[in-house]
Scaffold this motif. Structure first.
Motif, PDB file in Angstrom:
ATOM      1  N   GLN A 149    -121.022 -11.876  30.378  1.00  0.00           N
ATOM      2  CA  GLN A 149    -120.873 -11.370  29.020  1.00  0.00           C
ATOM      3  C   GLN A 149    -121.228  -9.890  28.932  1.00  0.00           C
ATOM      4  OE1 GLN A 149    -119.818 -12.805  26.007  1.00  0.00           O
ATOM      5  NE2 GLN A 149    -118.971 -14.275  27.436  1.00  0.00           N
ATOM      6  N   GLN A 159    -107.431  -6.906  21.956  1.00  0.00           N
ATOM      7  CA  GLN A 159    -106.672  -8.126  21.670  1.00  0.00           C
ATOM      8  C   GLN A 159    -105.207  -7.948  22.063  1.00  0.00           C
ATOM      9  OE1 GLN A 159    -106.489  -9.463  17.556  1.00  0.00           O
ATOM     10  NE2 GLN A 159    -106.110 -11.555  18.232  1.00  0.00           N
ATOM     11  N   GLY A 211    -104.129  -8.446  15.092  1.00  0.00           N
ATOM     12  CA  GLY A 211    -104.437  -9.869  14.922  1.00  0.00           C
ATOM     13  C   GLY A 211    -103.233 -10.641  14.411  1.00  0.00           C
ATOM     14  N   VAL A 225    -100.300 -10.677  17.177  1.00  0.00           N
ATOM     15  CA  VAL A 225    -100.570 -11.593  18.277  1.00  0.00           C
ATOM     16  C   VAL A 225    -100.490 -13.036  17.780  1.00  0.00           C
ATOM     17  CG1 VAL A 225    -102.315 -12.390  19.910  1.00  0.00           C
ATOM     18  CG2 VAL A 225    -101.943  -9.951  19.595  1.00  0.00           C
ATOM     19  N   TYR A 260    -104.025 -16.682  27.768  1.00  0.00           N
ATOM     20  CA  TYR A 260    -104.512 -16.283  26.449  1.00  0.00           C
ATOM     21  C   TYR A 260    -104.356 -17.487  25.534  1.00  0.00           C
ATOM     22  CZ  TYR A 260    -105.046 -13.628  22.131  1.00  0.00           C
ATOM     23  OH  TYR A 260    -105.483 -13.166  20.914  1.00  0.00           O
ATOM     24  N   THR A 268    -107.184 -20.597  23.384  1.00  0.00           N
ATOM     25  CA  THR A 268    -108.485 -20.856  22.768  1.00  0.00           C
ATOM     26  C   THR A 268    -109.621 -20.224  23.565  1.00  0.00           C
ATOM     27  OG1 THR A 268    -108.341 -23.015  23.797  1.00  0.00           O
ATOM     28  CG2 THR A 268    -108.100 -22.944  21.415  1.00  0.00           C
ATOM     29  N   ALA A 269    -109.378 -19.922  24.845  1.00  0.00           N
ATOM     30  CA  ALA A 269    -110.447 -19.344  25.649  1.00  0.00           C
ATOM     31  C   ALA A 269    -110.626 -17.847  25.399  1.00  0.00           C
ATOM     32  CB  ALA A 269    -110.182 -19.584  27.133  1.00  0.00           C
ATOM     33  N   GLN A 297    -111.862 -14.562  23.822  1.00  0.00           N
ATOM     34  CA  GLN A 297    -113.105 -14.289  23.089  1.00  0.00           C
ATOM     35  C   GLN A 297    -112.925 -13.090  22.161  1.00  0.00           C
ATOM     36  OE1 GLN A 297    -116.494 -13.611  25.572  1.00  0.00           O
ATOM     37  NE2 GLN A 297    -117.861 -13.274  23.839  1.00  0.00           N
ATOM     38  N   ALA A 298    -112.930 -13.349  20.871  1.00  0.00           N
ATOM     39  CA  ALA A 298    -112.789 -12.269  19.899  1.00  0.00           C
ATOM     40  C   ALA A 298    -114.161 -11.711  19.534  1.00  0.00           C
ATOM     41  CB  ALA A 298    -112.080 -12.781  18.651  1.00  0.00           C
ATOM     42  N   PHE A 313    -116.589  -5.201  18.087  1.00  0.00           N
ATOM     43  CA  PHE A 313    -117.619  -4.770  17.135  1.00  0.00           C
ATOM     44  C   PHE A 313    -119.000  -4.756  17.795  1.00  0.00           C
ATOM     45  CE2 PHE A 313    -114.254  -6.634  14.406  1.00  0.00           C
ATOM     46  CZ  PHE A 313    -113.812  -5.432  13.896  1.00  0.00           C
TER      47      PHE A 313
END
Lengths: 353, 372
Positions: free
Chosen positions: B58, B87, B149, B152, B265, B267-268, B270-271, B275
């Motif tokens: 991370q 993204q 957003g 995509v 790309y 559900t995995a 990471q948004a 920020f």
């Protein structure tokens, strides 16, 4: 440079604070769901974004747990997903629950599908359940995983019928939380139900977020979407947006008399505030509680569920609520449609045209 | 100012900030009716093996995100659009790599290049708008986030492959995966090999900024645009180039996870890292070493807070308060330290001037320290 730093710091802190506020819906501290059970299964319950207290999807799972506590003496540990969390966080959550000896472990929301698929093989003696889940690999499904699926389109069809019979303006609306295939299924059923009664009725459709799951925890977004519909002449708005739904109800209250909202997943009349209650026509029931309870019971009975479990109208997996008594006069007509769906005479589409 | 005192000064600020954050968080936890002791016990509990792995993974992504924001800050640009840039880059790269135009490792290189180019172009829009139309990059990049957003999301729901209730891009071939190494058991996960991208990007950042003409121009523009113009820097060109670089770095943010474990790309994905990056850039004073510590701290807090929801009734969101206060306190603390240093310098100069007889003073040359 220094001025920029200050502005940037202020906005960064603000955005962190806003995230904290937006997610501040957990009432976990207030009432104790997990304690006080007996020697039944020790359930690990991992909620989706929004968590317990959303008065909708996650709360339905909690009700199933509550029933299991009363009838089976089950105990539990709850955990909640965070908006924008990494895949590894979901995995870690499930692993921790499994290591602590929970069985079954239930993930509410299809976002847990990947994580369960990764974790389940390492704990072959633990049963997993995923509400709305699916096997992401498609090849070797894990024997210890049950995918709890619902015919949301059928339930949505019925509230669509109710909306069509009740609208005075021949204009109704639909607010979706996130524009994904699952929520489009609600939209498809609802639109089909409205059209089945009267094809001339206009159906407005809005989604709060295109992709970001925060659309399920955004009451302000739900309110804005619904308010626009009431202003444009719709008098009934159905929402499939989880925790954002409270905003839809508020919009109905502000729009005034004879403006209605339709709840989703749980019987939302029961948890709404007093002024909201006068505007909740009915709710589409998605019996996540039944599915959750059945999953726990199957473990208590030593016959854990596996593979895809379908909760459709015929199996009482979906339905509609009558609390408030606003649709008592049309209940017979709705039930007629329900019978037609059960018998297969009417086939409800699951994808948007 | 001696180097030692300077070093102490730059360490004091973050330490004060962390202590302040801990105090304020404790108060908040206590006010919400829970035990602060319990909170800190859970946060400072020795992490499980897999949590160590997650922290490293991370923090590499947070680091890249912060670096992308930092290059803008050094140039006095507020690129708040890192979120949208990575993204777009992640999605486009996932589509290209998933299509497997080229075999094996070459596909990885292609994916990285596509990600950098996409991120750069998306950020470049804001840069061009600023220099040609005078649109503030703060406004345009926020709007570009929303557009990214929606775009995509539209592409995913139109062309994405449906699996169950979710959509994803084509899974990339085995030969194009870059798994990484497992320091513990297999089930504890792997540290992604592409974490190295973050290290390389940090070194490159430091080199370009401190050792090249471009870096000097960039810092000069950031500190005083008028001075930079006077010394021949083409500011509008600098703006576009820095936005391109910022976006390019942003494009790389999700790449370690993509090639290391997600493979598509969906559900995995990471948004939200964009920020987090802004906050960490501020925390690290826009310098790679500082950002590295900031990224580790934020990753540590995020990962450890996962335990809160399981082992206590304290909301995980409390950690966001901790992070917010750390950032705020760091900015305040640095400002205080800076003012004290400036005052000390002034005193030193005055003393020197008074001590020396008139006529020999050639100006306070020892005070022209470069600070950003």
């Amino acid at each position: 440079m220094r001025r920029l730093t200050k502005i940037a710091a202020a906005s960064a802190v603000l955005s962190l604070a806003l995230t904290a506020c937006a997610n501040d819906s957990d009432t976990a501290a207030e009432d104790d769901l997990c304690g006080g059970g007996g020697d039944g299964p020790n359930v690990g319950l991992a909620y989706d974004v929004g968590g317990r207290g959303d008065q909708s999807f996650n709360d339905a799972a909690a009700r199933g747990m509550e029933q299991a506590k009363e009838e089976l003496g089950a105990t539990c540990t709850e955990a909640q997903a965070q908006d924008g969390e990494p895949e590894s966080a979901r995995e870690d959550r499930l692993r921790t629950l499994a290591e602590d000896g929970h069985d079954p472990i239930i993930g509410t929301g299809f976002a847990y599908s990947l994580a369960v698929d990764a974790v389940a093989p390492d704990f072959p003696d633990t049963s997993f359940g995923v509400v709305d889940g699916f096997d992401p690999t498609g090849d070797e499904a894990n024997d210890n995983v049950a995918y709890l699926g619902f015919a949301e389109n059928e339930g949505s069809f019925l509230v669509g019928v109710a909306a069509a019979l009740k609208t005075q303006t021949d204009h109704v609306g639909f607010v979706g939380g996130v524009h994904n295939d699952l929520i489009k299924k609600f939209e498809a059923g609802y639109t089909a139900g409205v059209e089945a009664v009267n094809p001339d009725i206009t159906v407005d459709v809005t989604y709060i977020e295109e992709e970001d799951l925060s659309g399920f925890a955004d009451p302000a977004g739900g309110k804005a979407a619904a308010a626009a519909m009431y202003e444009n002449g719709a008098d009934i708005v159905y929402h499939a947006s989880g925790g954002s739904g409270s905003g839809v109800f508020d919009a109905a209250v502000e729009a005034g008399d004879d403006m209605w909202a339709i709840g989703v997943d749980s019987d939302q009349y029961l948890t709404a505030s007093d002024d909201q209650k006068e505007h909740i026509l009915t709710s589409m029931l998605k019996r996540v509680d039944t599915a959750t309870f059945n999953e726990i019971k199957s473990v208590a009975d030593d016959k854990p569920l596996s593979s895809y479990q379908s909760y459709d109208l015929a199996a009482d997996g979906v339905g509609y609520s009558t609390s408030g008594g606003y649709i008592d006069d049309i209940k017979d007509q709705i039930d007629e449609w329900a019978e037609k769906i059960k018998s297969g005479e009417v086939e409800v589409p699951s994808t948007v045209k | 100012m001696t180097p030692l005192r300077k070093a102490v000064g730059s360490l004091v600020a973050p330490l004060v900030a962390v202590v302040a954050a801990m105090l304020i968080t404790s108060v908040v936890v206590a006010l919400s009716g829970s035990s602060p002791m319990e909170f800190w016990q859970i946060i400072f509990e020795p992490p499980a093996d897999r949590v160590y792995v997650n922290i490293v993974n991370q923090s590499s992504m947070i680091f890249l995100s912060a670096l992308a924001a930092a290059i803008g800050f050094r140039m006095n640009l507020f690129n708040i659009g890192v979120e949208g840039q990575y993204q777009m880059a992640s999605y486009v790269s996932a589509v290209v790599v998933g299509a497997a135009f080229v075999p094996g490792p070459l596909n990885v290189v292609l994916g990285l290049v596509v990600a950098v180019v996409t991120g750069a172009l998306w950020a470049g829009i804001a840069g061009v708008l600023k220099v040609t139309r005078g649109v503030s990059e703060v406004i345009s990049t926020i709007m570009l986030n929303a557009i990214a957003g929606t775009l995509v999301g539209y592409f995913m729901s139109t062309y994405g492959i449906r699996t169950g209730n979710a959509r994803q891009t084509a899974t990339i071939p085995e030969s194009s995966r870059v798994p990484g190494f497992t320091p513990f058991l297999e089930r504890d996960g792997a540290i992604w090999s592409l974490v190295l991208i973050a290290v390389l990007a940090g070194i490159a950042f430091s080199f370009v900024l401190n050792r090249t003409r471009f870096g000097f121009d960039l810092r000069a523009t950031g500190m005083s645009e008028t001075a930079a113009v006077a010394s021949g820097v083409k500011v509008s060109r600098m703006i576009v180039i820095s936005m391109l670089i910022s976006g390019g770095i942003a494009g790389l943010i999700w790449m370690p996870a993509f090639f290391g474990s997600a493979y598509s790309y969906g559900t995995a994905y990471q948004a939200g890292l964009g920020f987090t990056g802004i906050a960490v850039a501020l925390l690290g004073r826009n310098r790679p070493l500082g950002i590295m510590f900031g990224a580790l701290l934020f990753a540590f807090l995020n990962e450890q807070s996962n335990r809160l929801t399981l082992n206590s009734d304290i909301s995980q969101n409390v950690v966001l308060i901790t992070q917010g206060v750390i950032v705020l306190a760091v900015v305040v603390a640095y400002e205080v330290v800076r003012r004290r240093q400036a005052a000390a310098e002034q005193r030193a100069v005055t003393q020197k001037l008074q001590a020396e007889p008139r006529g020999s003073g050639t100006g306070p040359s020892d005070t022209t320290e470069v600070k950003a």
